[in-house]
Every structure is written in structure tokens, then in C-alpha cells.
Design an enzyme around this catalytic site. Sequence first.
Site, PDB file in Angstrom:
ATOM      1  N   ASP A 196      59.050 -34.084  10.824  1.00  0.00           N
ATOM      2  CA  ASP A 196      60.245 -33.905   9.985  1.00  0.00           C
ATOM      3  C   ASP A 196      60.666 -32.443   9.835  1.00  0.00           C
ATOM      4  O   ASP A 196      61.208 -32.046   8.802  1.00  0.00           O
ATOM      5  CB  ASP A 196      60.035 -34.539   8.596  1.00  0.00           C
ATOM      6  CG  ASP A 196      59.626 -35.985   8.696  1.00  0.00           C
ATOM      7  OD1 ASP A 196      60.078 -36.656   9.634  1.00  0.00           O
ATOM      8  OD2 ASP A 196      58.840 -36.447   7.851  1.00  0.00           O
ATOM      9  N   HIS A 216      64.561 -39.071  13.486  1.00  0.00           N
ATOM     10  CA  HIS A 216      65.208 -37.773  13.728  1.00  0.00           C
ATOM     11  C   HIS A 216      66.660 -37.830  13.255  1.00  0.00           C
ATOM     12  O   HIS A 216      67.447 -38.609  13.793  1.00  0.00           O
ATOM     13  CB  HIS A 216      65.155 -37.419  15.226  1.00  0.00           C
ATOM     14  CG  HIS A 216      63.750 -37.298  15.747  1.00  0.00           C
ATOM     15  ND1 HIS A 216      63.446 -37.126  17.071  1.00  0.00           N
ATOM     16  CD2 HIS A 216      62.553 -37.300  15.102  1.00  0.00           C
ATOM     17  CE1 HIS A 216      62.134 -37.036  17.219  1.00  0.00           C
ATOM     18  NE2 HIS A 216      61.566 -37.151  16.035  1.00  0.00           N
TER      19      HIS A 216
HETATM   20  P1  GDP Z   1      62.828 -34.601  12.396  1.00  0.00           P
HETATM   21  O1  GDP Z   1      61.995 -35.816  12.290  1.00  0.00           O
HETATM   22  O2  GDP Z   1      62.052 -33.391  12.784  1.00  0.00           O
HETATM   23  O3  GDP Z   1      64.041 -34.776  13.273  1.00  0.00           O
HETATM   24  O4  GDP Z   1      63.364 -34.303  10.925  1.00  0.00           O
HETATM   25  P2  GDP Z   1      64.015 -35.378   9.903  1.00  0.00           P
HETATM   26  O5  GDP Z   1      65.374 -35.723  10.372  1.00  0.00           O
HETATM   27  O6  GDP Z   1      63.079 -36.494   9.648  1.00  0.00           O
HETATM   28  O7  GDP Z   1      64.053 -34.516   8.577  1.00  0.00           O
HETATM   29  C1  GDP Z   1      64.756 -33.320   8.507  1.00  0.00           C
HETATM   30  C2  GDP Z   1      65.808 -33.427   7.410  1.00  0.00           C
HETATM   31  O8  GDP Z   1      66.330 -32.126   7.144  1.00  0.00           O
HETATM   32  C3  GDP Z   1      67.017 -34.260   7.787  1.00  0.00           C
HETATM   33  O9  GDP Z   1      67.514 -34.855   6.631  1.00  0.00           O
HETATM   34  C4  GDP Z   1      67.999 -33.236   8.333  1.00  0.00           C
HETATM   35  O10 GDP Z   1      69.360 -33.653   8.191  1.00  0.00           O
HETATM   36  C5  GDP Z   1      67.707 -32.062   7.436  1.00  0.00           C
HETATM   37  N1  GDP Z   1      67.919 -30.739   8.046  1.00  0.00           N
HETATM   38  C6  GDP Z   1      67.653 -30.317   9.295  1.00  0.00           C
HETATM   39  N2  GDP Z   1      67.880 -28.985   9.394  1.00  0.00           N
HETATM   40  C7  GDP Z   1      68.287 -28.573   8.176  1.00  0.00           C
HETATM   41  C8  GDP Z   1      68.627 -27.288   7.623  1.00  0.00           C
HETATM   42  O11 GDP Z   1      68.587 -26.262   8.288  1.00  0.00           O
HETATM   43  N3  GDP Z   1      68.965 -27.259   6.291  1.00  0.00           N
HETATM   44  C9  GDP Z   1      68.993 -28.386   5.523  1.00  0.00           C
HETATM   45  N4  GDP Z   1      69.325 -28.257   4.239  1.00  0.00           N
HETATM   46  N5  GDP Z   1      68.675 -29.594   6.013  1.00  0.00           N
HETATM   47  C10 GDP Z   1      68.311 -29.678   7.311  1.00  0.00           C
HETATM   48  P1  IMO Z   2      59.142 -37.440  13.147  1.00  0.00           P
HETATM   49  O1  IMO Z   2      59.319 -37.563  14.658  1.00  0.00           O
HETATM   50  C1  IMO Z   2      56.412 -37.490   9.739  1.00  0.00           C
HETATM   51  C2  IMO Z   2      52.716 -39.804  10.219  1.00  0.00           C
HETATM   52  C3  IMO Z   2      52.669 -40.940   9.235  1.00  0.00           C
HETATM   53  C4  IMO Z   2      51.167 -41.028   9.028  1.00  0.00           C
HETATM   54  C5  IMO Z   2      50.616 -40.746  10.417  1.00  0.00           C
HETATM   55  C6  IMO Z   2      50.255 -41.975  11.230  1.00  0.00           C
HETATM   56  O2  IMO Z   2      60.236 -38.012  12.352  1.00  0.00           O
HETATM   57  O3  IMO Z   2      58.779 -36.044  12.791  1.00  0.00           O
HETATM   58  P2  IMO Z   2      51.780 -43.789  12.450  1.00  0.00           P
HETATM   59  O4  IMO Z   2      52.785 -44.740  11.903  1.00  0.00           O
HETATM   60  O5  IMO Z   2      52.302 -42.852  13.474  1.00  0.00           O
HETATM   61  O6  IMO Z   2      50.537 -44.482  12.912  1.00  0.00           O
HETATM   62  O7  IMO Z   2      51.326 -42.901  11.175  1.00  0.00           O
HETATM   63  O8  IMO Z   2      51.628 -40.013  11.093  1.00  0.00           O
HETATM   64  N1  IMO Z   2      53.941 -39.728  11.056  1.00  0.00           N
HETATM   65  C7  IMO Z   2      54.998 -38.957  10.773  1.00  0.00           C
HETATM   66  N2  IMO Z   2      55.241 -38.158   9.711  1.00  0.00           N
HETATM   67  N3  IMO Z   2      57.312 -37.571  10.751  1.00  0.00           N
HETATM   68  C8  IMO Z   2      57.061 -38.340  11.823  1.00  0.00           C
HETATM   69  O9  IMO Z   2      57.863 -38.380  12.908  1.00  0.00           O
HETATM   70  C9  IMO Z   2      55.866 -39.094  11.861  1.00  0.00           C
HETATM   71  N4  IMO Z   2      55.330 -39.941  12.754  1.00  0.00           N
HETATM   72  C10 IMO Z   2      54.142 -40.310  12.254  1.00  0.00           C
HETATM   73  O10 IMO Z   2      53.349 -40.650   8.039  1.00  0.00           O
HETATM   74  O11 IMO Z   2      50.744 -40.008   8.168  1.00  0.00           O
HETATM   75 MG    MG Z   3      61.546 -37.309  10.913  1.00  0.00          MG
END
Ligand code: GDP
Ligand code: IMO
Ligand code: MG
Length: 423
Positions: A13, A41
Site C-alpha cells: 500500500d 492498487h
Molecule cells: P498500492 O497497493 O501500493 O497501490 O497502494 P494503495 O492504493 O493500496 O494505497 C495507497 C493509497 O494512497 C490510495 O488510496 C492512493 O489513492 C493514495 N495515494 C497514493 N499516492 C498518494 C499521495 O501522494 N498522496 C495522497 N494523499 N494519497 C496518495
Molecule cells: P498491495 O499490492 C498490504 C498482507 C496481508 C497479510 C499478509 C498475508 O495492495 O500493496 P495474504 O492474503 O497475502 O495471504 O496475506 O500480507 N498483504 C498486503 N498488505 N497490501 C497488499 O498488497 C498486501 N498483500 C498481502 O494483510 O498481512
Molecule cells: Mg494496496
Amino acid sequence: MAVTLVIGSQWGDEGKGKIIDYLSLKSDYVVRFHGGNNAGHTVINKLGKFPMHLVPSGIFNEKSKAIISNGVILDLEVLVSEIESLEKSGIKTKGRLFISPRCHLIMPYHKILDRLYEEAKGKKKTGTTGRGIGPTYADKVSYNGIRIADLLSKTGFLEKLETQLILKNKILTALGEKKLSKNEIADHFLKIREKIKPYVAEVYPLLQNAIKNKKEILLEGAHGVFLDNDWGTYPFVSASTVLSGGVTAGAGIPPRDINNIIGVVKAYTTRVGSGPFPTELFESVGEKLREKGNEFGTTTGRKRRCGWLDIELIRFASQINGYTGLAITKLDVLDGFPQIKVCTSYTYDGKKVNYSAGDAVFLSRVKPVYKTFKGWKKPTKGIKKYADLPIEAKEYLKGIEKLAGTKIKYVSTGGERTEIIKI
Ligand code: GDP
Ligand code: IMO
Ligand code: MG
């Protein structure tokens, strides 16, 4: 010109979706190469806001082709619903999305086993996303998996399903679950296969030709380095190889063909699920980070645990992956904090130690050593030029660069595609 790999540097994340969507504007191919729909994502651009679980986040660039390569495991229901919702938003997928026949399928029993393993561990559970990820990869490596290629042949699929159900139903009933019906599963999968058939193609020659013809390939890592099955905080990890080395197994691309490796680093740290987190904050600062950063899971909606940036982890991530640059995200979330701390190293029993010195128990006992940076008052949200950043924010970024020993190439100042600084 290049093959660029994007990797999450913390516990997932970090904002990989945002960075991929931005970088994909120059890409010919965007490739997911590991993990499944445990990934979430977020992409925000002029077409809307999209939580991507399986389809590569570069699908929004109409010139780019999206590839789901062999290392990815697929929940077909999730995949089909993602494709349908993209089509509804006007994003064409036919002839643009390609799925490897080597991808393994997440079966109904994998999701049940995921839950049963977690229940058995009780308080010591991993805190999985419940998507059947661990059990599916376990079947893959123990030669019990069912692949897309198997599903394409009805008789082959029914045979494999039958063998697996003989085994899995014994396990499920022993653990107090109901038997699964072969006919129900078969009907469901044979129906859904018609929807994915048009997308299935061996992607190896596509990618090899792309490399030969010097096309731009963007590899979209999922999760984060510390969820890597080998080098993460085992057993509080995910099942796949997150590291740069996973690209050859997961997408058939030789290591020497990867030109850029970008580590995505959130300007602070978050984690979902269980496991050690040395810089975790429990009180008002942690709450403030969660609230300002909207730190709730994209996949499960769970509260993300929050804490200060941990550079010991980033140094390790940079070293093991061979990062050529960093993308710092969510800098704007730190706007208005009077002081910002960064963990520069750990101690254990009063001695300096590194992340690689121990396991999850060890990491739960280390003490972070902090350096404090001055906060900034002027908002950074939406800033697109480095020169426009407040001086204190520049000092923070310079500090990260120096402590991590890796150049910062991008700074994200908001969730939208355009809210980014290229350095
Ligand atoms: P990922 O799994 O790495 O793609 O990340 P996620 O999408 O799960 O979580 C990142 C969150 O932060 C999302 O809600 C994005 O829209 C938000 N986000 C990404 N970059 C930025 C940033 O530079 N500033 C803010 N405020 N939010 C961001
Ligand atoms: P993105 O791509 C955050 C974490 C789960 C748990 C551990 C094992 O959005 O960054 P699983 O279901 O994979 O067997 O869970 O891994 N986990 C993530 N945490 N972002 C993710 O993906 C994750 N993918 C798995 O929360 O702790
Ligand atoms: Mg994510």
C-alpha cells in the site's frame, strides 16, 4: 528504451498503483508478475478512481497492453468483475489484456483453507486478506495446482478437479467443513472460462519481442518487500516473491534486461495484518496519520497500522532489490505535523543491529533509533515542481535520500496521476 520494475518497499500500500498509472503513460506493456487479488492498487486519473486487484494498473493508457503473466494467481470471478467494470467505464480490454495460460487458479477450497488456517492459529494468525493466496501457492509448489491451461480443456479440468476434491474434501470434512460438490464447481468454472478465453495467450513471445524491439515494459510489483515469502517478516508475509528477483520466474524476463528498479516508499509506514512493526505509533500521532492518509485497506477495508518512516527497512529493500531510484509517496499527508521522525537504525540489547540479523520475533524486540526533522506549514498537496516545496520538506527528502543511500526520482503529493514531482 527500457524495462522498469516498480516494487513496494514496506508492507504494501505504498502507492504503487498511483506510480504505475503515471509511469504507464510512456509504456507499451504493463505487467503484473506475482501475487493475486490480495493486491489492491488505487488509480485516480481523469477516467475516475479504480481499485485494481488483478488487471495491471497501466490499462488506462490506451496505447499500452496489459499482461497478467504466469506468476500471478487468479480468482476468475474477481478478474471477470474487474474486466466488466473497466469496460463499463469505457476502458477497452479486448486485444489489450493478455492472460498467461500458466497462471494458477484460486479454487473455492483454497479460500476455505485460508480461513481454517487462520482460525487454527487464533491470536497468532497472519491476518491474511482471506483470498486463498497461501493455499493456492502451496498447491502450485506441491504440484497440486490447476492452471488456466487446464481449464481450457474440459476433460483435463474435470480430471484434475476430481483428484483435488478427493484430497481436499477429506481435509475439509476432517476440519468440520462441508464437502464441496464437483458438479457445482465444474459448472461455475466452465461457465466463467468462456468469459476469459478471449484474453488467454502465451505472453512469453510477446514480452521477448518487446524486449528485442526496445519497447517500454513496466513491471508492476504487488505487496511490499517485507511481505516477501523469504525475506519478509515470516510467517507474517504473503506467499509470493515480491523482490526484483521474482521477475524471471513470474514473467520470463531475464534479470539483465531490467534497466530501472524503482522502490516505492510511503513517506511514513503502514501495515495491515499481524506482525512486527518497530516504528508503529499507537496514540494520537498514529491516529492522525491514519486519518490524514485515509489508511484503510483497498482490498479488505481494514484499518492500516501507522508509524514513522523506517529507513533501516528502506536500506535493506534498496540493497536486496538493487534499486536505481525511489518514488516517495504521500508526502502531503505529513503537511502540518510540527515534527516528523525517521528511524535511522535499530538497537537490540543496547547494540546496533540490522534488519537481516533476525526473524519476526527479533524484529518485534528491536528498538528504533530516531532522527527528528522539522515539519512544514505550507501544504505540499498537489505540488508538481521540486522548487515549490517548502524548505523543510526538501530537507526531509534529502535526509531520506542520504540515509537510504538511494536517489529519489519521483515525489507524489496527492492520489491523482498529475500530483507528482519528477526530479
Ligand atoms: P498500492 O497497493 O501500493 O497501490 O497502494 P494503495 O492504493 O493500496 O494505497 C495507497 C493509497 O494512497 C490510495 O488510496 C492512493 O489513492 C493514495 N495515494 C497514493 N499516492 C498518494 C499521495 O501522494 N498522496 C495522497 N494523499 N494519497 C496518495
Ligand atoms: P498491495 O499490492 C498490504 C498482507 C496481508 C497479510 C499478509 C498475508 O495492495 O500493496 P495474504 O492474503 O497475502 O495471504 O496475506 O500480507 N498483504 C498486503 N498488505 N497490501 C497488499 O498488497 C498486501 N498483500 C498481502 O494483510 O498481512
Ligand atoms: Mg494496496
